[in-house]
Design a protein around this motif. Sequence first.
Motif, PDB file in Angstrom:
ATOM      1  N   LYS A   4      33.071  40.347  34.149  1.00 56.32           N
ATOM      2  CA  LYS A   4      34.190  39.407  34.142  1.00 56.32           C
ATOM      3  C   LYS A   4      35.441  40.146  34.582  1.00 56.32           C
ATOM      4  O   LYS A   4      35.596  41.332  34.325  1.00 56.32           O
ATOM      5  CB  LYS A   4      34.406  38.823  32.746  1.00 56.32           C
ATOM      6  CG  LYS A   4      33.314  37.905  32.311  1.00 56.32           C
ATOM      7  CD  LYS A   4      33.660  37.276  30.986  1.00 56.32           C
ATOM      8  CE  LYS A   4      32.535  36.352  30.564  1.00 56.32           C
ATOM      9  NZ  LYS A   4      32.844  35.675  29.318  1.00 56.32           N
ATOM     10  N   ARG A   5      36.323  39.412  35.226  1.00 58.04           N
ATOM     11  CA  ARG A   5      37.575  40.010  35.669  1.00 58.04           C
ATOM     12  C   ARG A   5      38.701  39.044  35.332  1.00 58.04           C
ATOM     13  O   ARG A   5      38.638  37.867  35.642  1.00 58.04           O
ATOM     14  CB  ARG A   5      37.522  40.276  37.164  1.00 58.04           C
ATOM     15  CG  ARG A   5      38.769  40.871  37.698  1.00 58.04           C
ATOM     16  CD  ARG A   5      38.672  41.447  39.068  1.00 58.04           C
ATOM     17  NE  ARG A   5      37.880  40.693  40.011  1.00 58.04           N
ATOM     18  CZ  ARG A   5      37.584  41.120  41.220  1.00 58.04           C
ATOM     19  NH1 ARG A   5      38.011  42.299  41.618  1.00 58.04           N
ATOM     20  NH2 ARG A   5      36.880  40.399  42.043  1.00 58.04           N
ATOM     21  N   TYR A   6      39.747  39.579  34.714  1.00 54.85           N
ATOM     22  CA  TYR A   6      40.920  38.791  34.372  1.00 54.85           C
ATOM     23  C   TYR A   6      42.112  39.317  35.150  1.00 54.85           C
ATOM     24  O   TYR A   6      42.134  40.446  35.585  1.00 54.85           O
ATOM     25  CB  TYR A   6      41.196  38.875  32.869  1.00 54.85           C
ATOM     26  CG  TYR A   6      40.075  38.329  32.029  1.00 54.85           C
ATOM     27  CD1 TYR A   6      39.940  36.968  31.822  1.00 54.85           C
ATOM     28  CD2 TYR A   6      39.117  39.178  31.490  1.00 54.85           C
ATOM     29  CE1 TYR A   6      38.897  36.462  31.073  1.00 54.85           C
ATOM     30  CE2 TYR A   6      38.074  38.686  30.730  1.00 54.85           C
ATOM     31  CZ  TYR A   6      37.964  37.325  30.520  1.00 54.85           C
ATOM     32  OH  TYR A   6      36.929  36.824  29.783  1.00 54.85           O
ATOM     33  N   GLY A   7      43.117  38.503  35.307  1.00 52.81           N
ATOM     34  CA  GLY A   7      44.321  38.954  35.991  1.00 52.81           C
ATOM     35  C   GLY A   7      44.311  38.598  37.464  1.00 52.81           C
ATOM     36  O   GLY A   7      43.411  37.934  37.969  1.00 52.81           O
ATOM     37  N   THR A   8      45.334  39.096  38.156  1.00 49.48           N
ATOM     38  CA  THR A   8      45.527  38.710  39.553  1.00 49.48           C
ATOM     39  C   THR A   8      45.545  39.899  40.505  1.00 49.48           C
ATOM     40  O   THR A   8      45.938  39.752  41.644  1.00 49.48           O
ATOM     41  CB  THR A   8      46.844  37.931  39.706  1.00 49.48           C
ATOM     42  OG1 THR A   8      47.933  38.773  39.322  1.00 49.48           O
ATOM     43  CG2 THR A   8      46.840  36.660  38.873  1.00 49.48           C
ATOM     44  N   ARG A  10      43.701  42.827  42.782  1.00 52.36           N
ATOM     45  CA  ARG A  10      42.462  43.171  43.466  1.00 52.36           C
ATOM     46  C   ARG A  10      42.757  44.377  44.354  1.00 52.36           C
ATOM     47  O   ARG A  10      43.908  44.644  44.695  1.00 52.36           O
ATOM     48  CB  ARG A  10      41.959  42.014  44.351  1.00 52.36           C
ATOM     49  CG  ARG A  10      41.774  40.694  43.633  1.00 52.36           C
ATOM     50  CD  ARG A  10      40.594  40.714  42.670  1.00 52.36           C
ATOM     51  NE  ARG A  10      40.401  39.413  42.044  1.00 52.36           N
ATOM     52  CZ  ARG A  10      40.908  39.059  40.871  1.00 52.36           C
ATOM     53  NH1 ARG A  10      41.656  39.903  40.192  1.00 52.36           N
ATOM     54  NH2 ARG A  10      40.668  37.873  40.373  1.00 52.36           N
ATOM     55  N   ASP A  68      48.218  41.649  44.782  1.00 50.74           N
ATOM     56  CA  ASP A  68      48.400  40.619  43.759  1.00 50.74           C
ATOM     57  C   ASP A  68      48.088  39.274  44.411  1.00 50.74           C
ATOM     58  O   ASP A  68      48.749  38.881  45.370  1.00 50.74           O
ATOM     59  CB  ASP A  68      49.832  40.643  43.238  1.00 50.74           C
ATOM     60  CG  ASP A  68      50.025  39.776  42.006  1.00 50.74           C
ATOM     61  OD1 ASP A  68      49.212  38.842  41.788  1.00 50.74           O
ATOM     62  OD2 ASP A  68      50.979  40.021  41.264  1.00 50.74           O
TER      63      ASP A  68
END
Length: 126
Positions: A4-8, A10, A68
């Motif tokens: 799982k990945r949260y936030g904005t 990369r 972002d």
Amino acid sequence: MPAKRYGTKRAYGMKANISLIAHAPVFLSAGLAVDFASATPADTFIGTATLGQDATGQPDNVMRVEVDIAETKFANSGDITPAHIGNTAYFIDANTLSLDNNGDARIRGGTITQVDDDGIWIAAKL
């Protein structure tokens, strides 16, 4: 087990000899990050560089840039109103967006999500 990945945030590999400055728009060209000057209408806007990164003298995909992918505010060329929320905006330059794609000669920015007095917000279409 799936991750799982949260936030904005990369990270994307950069095209050789590209230099990106902090907060500048970033585009994917054949899967590699490029700046506005190197992007073409076939490339995809993915967000803004969090920090600057310089791949000058480096081969493709050696350097990575943090991007972002959150909604981003750009200048309005003057032709976008609140009635255009949900439409696609196109880059005129690295800081300004328009409704006009100039006969498909402009790079697609993203979906207009909000229009303010001092600019417009877009969400990248990844």
